[in-house]
Motif scaffolding. Structure first.
Motif, mmCIF file in Angstrom:
data_model
loop_
_atom_site.group_PDB
_atom_site.id
_atom_site.type_symbol
_atom_site.label_atom_id
_atom_site.label_comp_id
_atom_site.label_asym_id
_atom_site.label_seq_id
_atom_site.Cartn_x
_atom_site.Cartn_y
_atom_site.Cartn_z
ATOM 1 N N VAL A 1 0.864 -1.141 0.052
ATOM 2 C CA VAL A 1 0.052 -0.011 -0.049
ATOM 3 C C VAL A 1 0.975 1.149 -0.169
ATOM 4 O O VAL A 1 1.715 1.405 0.670
ATOM 5 C CB VAL A 1 -0.983 0.018 1.345
ATOM 6 N N CYS A 2 0.484 2.310 -0.641
ATOM 7 C CA CYS A 2 1.427 3.339 -0.943
ATOM 8 C C CYS A 2 0.327 4.735 -0.574
ATOM 9 O O CYS A 2 -0.763 4.680 -1.276
ATOM 10 C CB CYS A 2 1.853 3.690 -2.323
ATOM 11 N N LYS B 1 -1.858 12.620 -10.034
ATOM 12 C CA LYS B 1 -1.856 11.301 -11.078
ATOM 13 C C LYS B 1 -0.781 10.240 -10.262
ATOM 14 O O LYS B 1 0.082 10.650 -9.791
ATOM 15 C CB LYS B 1 -1.257 11.643 -12.292
ATOM 16 N N VAL B 2 -1.172 9.005 -9.990
ATOM 17 C CA VAL B 2 -0.471 8.232 -9.336
ATOM 18 C C VAL B 2 -0.254 6.934 -10.351
ATOM 19 O O VAL B 2 -0.751 6.489 -11.239
ATOM 20 C CB VAL B 2 -1.339 7.315 -8.400
ATOM 21 N N THR C 1 -7.674 5.207 -4.407
ATOM 22 C CA THR C 1 -8.803 6.119 -3.989
ATOM 23 C C THR C 1 -8.132 7.397 -3.637
ATOM 24 O O THR C 1 -7.007 7.812 -3.251
ATOM 25 C CB THR C 1 -9.467 5.501 -2.330
ATOM 26 N N HIS C 2 -9.082 8.600 -3.940
ATOM 27 C CA HIS C 2 -8.743 9.899 -3.522
ATOM 28 C C HIS C 2 -9.792 10.654 -2.864
ATOM 29 O O HIS C 2 -10.651 10.436 -3.062
ATOM 30 C CB HIS C 2 -8.616 10.682 -4.847
ATOM 31 N N THR C 3 -9.248 11.179 -1.500
ATOM 32 C CA THR C 3 -10.346 11.733 -0.869
ATOM 33 C C THR C 3 -9.881 13.312 -0.590
ATOM 34 O O THR C 3 -8.681 13.728 -0.735
ATOM 35 C CB THR C 3 -10.287 11.291 0.752
ATOM 36 N N GLN C 4 -10.744 14.164 -0.298
ATOM 37 C CA GLN C 4 -10.424 15.537 -0.144
ATOM 38 C C GLN C 4 -10.851 16.134 1.495
ATOM 39 O O GLN C 4 -11.732 15.591 1.783
ATOM 40 C CB GLN C 4 -11.311 16.428 -0.940
ATOM 41 N N THR D 1 -4.438 6.949 -1.880
ATOM 42 C CA THR D 1 -4.147 5.760 -1.366
ATOM 43 C C THR D 1 -4.212 4.607 -2.650
ATOM 44 O O THR D 1 -5.189 4.632 -3.243
ATOM 45 C CB THR D 1 -5.012 5.036 -0.181
ATOM 46 N N THR D 2 -3.141 3.946 -2.720
ATOM 47 C CA THR D 2 -3.148 2.955 -4.012
ATOM 48 C C THR D 2 -2.340 1.726 -3.469
ATOM 49 O O THR D 2 -1.531 1.657 -2.435
ATOM 50 C CB THR D 2 -2.457 3.448 -5.192
#
Length: 276
Positions: free
Chosen positions: A143-144, A154-155, A171-174, A183-184
């Motif tokens: 997990v990164c 961009k991931v 996932t992207h959260t604000q 989180t990827t």
């Protein structure tokens, strides 16, 4: 040759978006063509609606009471070049919410003209952090995570040869301040023992932050922790067993001593009775 009507003018802003980093200050320039003094004009800076006032200059002075609450105390009109038809809106302590379009407008009597300027806010987040877990199936999940990006980054996962690896999930959260957290993860089989790179890229600044990880070392460290945990548990079990055994033996010895003493006392009593 184009002839401008009396008192007519055109408003010009930068053709390319203005880029500002989070927390810095930035300036949005606006100018008139043909060149003329704008000190006595009405100058307004608004967002998408005319009622969304960022800064207002009228009757030779600023009108801070007309600005939206989120811009109070954060804007200044640079007036050094007003006689040349140039003004700059300075925005202090740039925030993610400042991102977007601004309309710069000049009004001289009944003549009105404006131009749209785009501001792009950007922030580089934290260095990627890894978490590695090895399952009983011998699969490895990597997990990164990284925080504090703007706009949404961009991931990319890459192997040791620079080839891209599709993520298992992303996932992207604000947060409340508008910054993005990402989180990827990857799920690797036992045979997939390669060096990995987690790269996170800001498309506005064209800058990235990345971190490398050796899966073999990560798995070894993870297995070492598992083995150490098992050994610690076994050691604790042996210690508790030893304590329990010691307590049992101690109680047994005490009980034997008590029994022997009772037997001795009984014999002594019997002997005394026989002598009497």
């Amino acid at each position: 040759m184009y002839l401008y009507p009396e008192r007519a003018f055109q408003v010009h802003g930068p053709q390319e978006p203005v880029v500002a980093t989070l927390g810095s200050e930035t300036e949005l320039p606006c100018s008139l063509l043909p060149t003329q003094n704008v000190k006595n004009m009405k100058i307004s800076w608004t967002r998408s609606l005319p009622s969304q006032v960022v800064h207002l200059y009228e009757d030779g002075s600023d009108k801070p009471e007309e600005a939206m609450e989120e811009y109070l105390g954060r804007t200044e009109l640079v007036k050094n070049f007003m006689d040349k038809g140039i003004v700059l809106l300075r925005i202090l302590s740039v925030q993610p919410s400042d991102n977007g379009q601004y309309r710069c407008a000049f009004q001289d009597g009944s003549f009105y003209s404006g131009a749209v300027i785009e501001l792009k806010v950007a922030a580089l987040g934290s260095h990627p952090q890894f978490h590695v877990e090895v399952f009983e199936s011998r699969q490895t999940q990597v997990v990164c995570k990284s925080e504090g990006w703007f706009p949404q980054p961009k991931v990319q996962w890459m192997d040791s040869e620079g080839g891209e690896i599709p993520a298992e999930f992303e996932t992207h959260t604000q947060d409340n301040g508008g910054l993005f957290h990402v989180t990827t993860s990857l799920l690797l089989k036992e045979a997939s023992r390669k060096n990995l790179t987690c790269s996170i890229w800001n498309p506005v600044l064209n800058q990235k932050k990345e971190e490398q990880l050796s899966i073999a070392v990560a798995e070894s460290n993870s297995m070492t922790l598992i083995i150490m945990s098992i050994l610690a548990a076994l050691t604790l079990l042996v210690l508790l067993t030893s304590i329990a055994t010691g307590l049992y033996l101690n109680n047994s010895l005490k009980n034997r001593h008590k029994t022997r003493n009772k037997i001795k006392i009984s014999k002594v009593s019997a002997q005394r009775k026989s002598h009497q």
